[in-house]
Design a protein around this motif. Structure first.
Motif, mmCIF file in Angstrom:
data_model
loop_
_atom_site.group_PDB
_atom_site.id
_atom_site.type_symbol
_atom_site.label_atom_id
_atom_site.label_comp_id
_atom_site.label_asym_id
_atom_site.label_seq_id
_atom_site.Cartn_x
_atom_site.Cartn_y
_atom_site.Cartn_z
ATOM 1 N N GLY A 128 0.582 -1.157 -0.037
ATOM 2 C CA GLY A 128 0.144 -0.107 -0.047
ATOM 3 C C GLY A 128 0.739 1.350 -0.229
ATOM 4 N N ARG A 129 2.215 1.217 -0.173
ATOM 5 C CA ARG A 129 3.090 2.450 -0.094
ATOM 6 C C ARG A 129 3.101 2.717 -1.505
ATOM 7 N NH1 ARG A 129 7.641 2.640 4.276
ATOM 8 N NH2 ARG A 129 6.546 1.716 5.840
ATOM 9 N N ASP A 130 3.471 4.162 -1.560
ATOM 10 C CA ASP A 130 3.627 4.722 -2.857
ATOM 11 C C ASP A 130 5.190 4.912 -3.101
ATOM 12 O OD1 ASP A 130 1.053 5.104 -3.549
ATOM 13 O OD2 ASP A 130 0.975 7.132 -2.751
ATOM 14 N N ILE A 131 5.323 4.742 -4.529
ATOM 15 C CA ILE A 131 6.740 5.165 -5.121
ATOM 16 C C ILE A 131 6.721 6.471 -5.621
ATOM 17 C CG2 ILE A 131 8.535 4.637 -6.796
ATOM 18 C CD1 ILE A 131 7.538 1.587 -6.578
ATOM 19 N N GLU A 132 7.122 7.664 -5.321
ATOM 20 C CA GLU A 132 7.144 8.690 -5.784
ATOM 21 C C GLU A 132 8.630 9.116 -6.227
ATOM 22 O OE1 GLU A 132 4.681 12.089 -4.558
ATOM 23 O OE2 GLU A 132 4.028 10.848 -2.947
ATOM 24 N N THR A 133 8.922 9.231 -7.749
ATOM 25 C CA THR A 133 10.235 9.418 -8.242
ATOM 26 C C THR A 133 10.134 10.262 -9.486
ATOM 27 O OG1 THR A 133 12.362 8.409 -8.714
ATOM 28 C CG2 THR A 133 10.300 7.183 -9.420
ATOM 29 N N GLU A 134 11.129 11.035 -9.912
ATOM 30 C CA GLU A 134 11.481 11.385 -11.161
ATOM 31 C C GLU A 134 12.107 10.429 -11.869
ATOM 32 O OE1 GLU A 134 13.602 14.947 -10.440
ATOM 33 O OE2 GLU A 134 11.919 16.301 -10.036
ATOM 34 N N PHE A 135 12.043 10.503 -13.175
ATOM 35 C CA PHE A 135 12.814 9.347 -13.857
ATOM 36 C C PHE A 135 13.368 9.904 -15.102
ATOM 37 C CE2 PHE A 135 8.344 9.046 -15.283
ATOM 38 C CZ PHE A 135 8.449 9.349 -16.924
ATOM 39 N N ALA A 136 14.332 9.164 -15.896
ATOM 40 C CA ALA A 136 14.988 9.430 -17.066
ATOM 41 C C ALA A 136 15.022 8.136 -17.764
ATOM 42 C CB ALA A 136 16.325 10.059 -17.153
ATOM 43 N N ILE A 137 14.592 8.267 -19.111
ATOM 44 C CA ILE A 137 14.493 7.008 -19.893
ATOM 45 C C ILE A 137 15.253 7.094 -21.052
ATOM 46 C CG2 ILE A 137 13.103 5.351 -21.022
ATOM 47 C CD1 ILE A 137 10.631 5.969 -19.183
ATOM 48 N N ALA A 171 12.611 0.738 -3.281
ATOM 49 C CA ALA A 171 12.869 -0.584 -2.306
ATOM 50 C C ALA A 171 12.125 -0.367 -0.988
ATOM 51 C CB ALA A 171 14.284 -0.610 -2.194
ATOM 52 N N VAL A 172 11.988 0.952 -0.475
ATOM 53 C CA VAL A 172 11.368 1.419 0.685
ATOM 54 C C VAL A 172 9.723 1.133 0.680
ATOM 55 C CG1 VAL A 172 10.679 3.401 2.027
ATOM 56 C CG2 VAL A 172 12.882 3.114 1.348
ATOM 57 N N ALA A 173 9.255 1.258 -0.773
ATOM 58 C CA ALA A 173 8.038 0.977 -0.973
ATOM 59 C C ALA A 173 7.420 -0.362 -0.822
ATOM 60 C CB ALA A 173 7.369 1.670 -2.329
ATOM 61 N N PHE A 174 8.411 -1.124 -0.825
ATOM 62 C CA PHE A 174 8.224 -2.685 -0.836
ATOM 63 C C PHE A 174 8.379 -3.012 0.783
ATOM 64 C CE2 PHE A 174 8.549 -2.585 -5.336
ATOM 65 C CZ PHE A 174 8.016 -3.701 -5.666
ATOM 66 N N GLU A 175 8.896 -2.280 1.772
ATOM 67 C CA GLU A 175 8.989 -2.529 3.037
ATOM 68 C C GLU A 175 7.402 -2.585 3.472
ATOM 69 O OE1 GLU A 175 11.824 -0.045 4.935
ATOM 70 O OE2 GLU A 175 13.352 -0.737 3.638
ATOM 71 N N PRO A 176 6.994 -3.365 4.663
ATOM 72 C CA PRO A 176 5.749 -3.538 5.013
ATOM 73 C C PRO A 176 5.829 -2.117 6.179
ATOM 74 C CG PRO A 176 6.814 -5.624 5.347
ATOM 75 C CD PRO A 176 7.886 -4.524 4.886
ATOM 76 N N LYS A 177 4.603 -1.547 6.235
ATOM 77 C CA LYS A 177 4.444 -0.406 6.885
ATOM 78 C C LYS A 177 4.396 -0.778 8.392
ATOM 79 C CE LYS A 177 1.305 2.322 3.781
ATOM 80 N NZ LYS A 177 -0.001 2.871 3.654
ATOM 81 N N ALA A 178 5.261 -0.100 9.205
ATOM 82 C CA ALA A 178 5.371 -0.386 10.616
ATOM 83 C C ALA A 178 3.890 -0.038 11.321
ATOM 84 C CB ALA A 178 6.301 0.626 11.243
ATOM 85 N N ASP A 179 3.684 -0.714 12.467
ATOM 86 C CA ASP A 179 2.298 -0.711 13.120
ATOM 87 C C ASP A 179 2.316 0.345 14.000
ATOM 88 O OD1 ASP A 179 1.116 -2.841 11.496
ATOM 89 O OD2 ASP A 179 1.785 -4.292 13.040
#
Length: 139
Positions: A100-109, A131-139
């Motif tokens: 349920g976490r969001d990834i917010e990033t700028e990108f270059a392709i 990678a942080v967005a894949f970590e479970p949220k702390a309770d």
């Protein structure tokens, strides 16, 4: 008369097709079978990144992305270059479904084309935020 597709045109067409909800196999048809595809990052954490091989690998990327995340925003700010190579600059917000976490990033392709097909695809983004967005949220 042969019409040459520029990298800018190929990138624009790909992202328009992506935003219209095209299936992974349809998107993969825009790529050369020997495409050099790479998105750096920890493949043990994020299943859809890393090196992909051929159209099958490209389709796998879009399928894995669709199964594991919901793209909330994908904005292209500018496309630099023309001819057979261009760089697409923008930003995205994606929700990882498992956490349920969001990834917010700028990108270059970095995109390169030959004979109307994408032969090189490199996406650079904030891999730490991913990678942080894949970590479970702390309770």
């Amino acid at each position: 008369m042969t019409t040459t597709v520029t990298a800018r045109e190929a990138a624009t067409a790909l992202f328009e097709q992506l935003s219209s909800g095209a299936a992974p196999n349809e998107l993969a048809e825009r790529f050369d079978e020997s495409v050099d595809w790479f998105i750096p990052g920890d493949t043990s954490v994020v299943p859809w990144i890393g090196r992909k091989v051929g159209r099958t690998g490209v389709a796998e990327f879009y399928a894995q992305l669709g199964q594991g995340a919901k793209v909330e925003e994908f904005n292209i700010d500018t496309i630099i270059g023309d001819g057979d190579r261009c760089v697409v600059l923008g930003g995205l917000r994606t929700t990882v479904l498992a956490t349920g976490r969001d990834i917010e990033t700028e990108f270059a392709i970095d995109i390169e084309v030959r004979d109307g097909l994408i032969t090189r695809y490199r996406m650079f983004e904030d891999t730490w935020a991913v990678a942080v967005a894949f970590e479970p949220k702390a309770d």
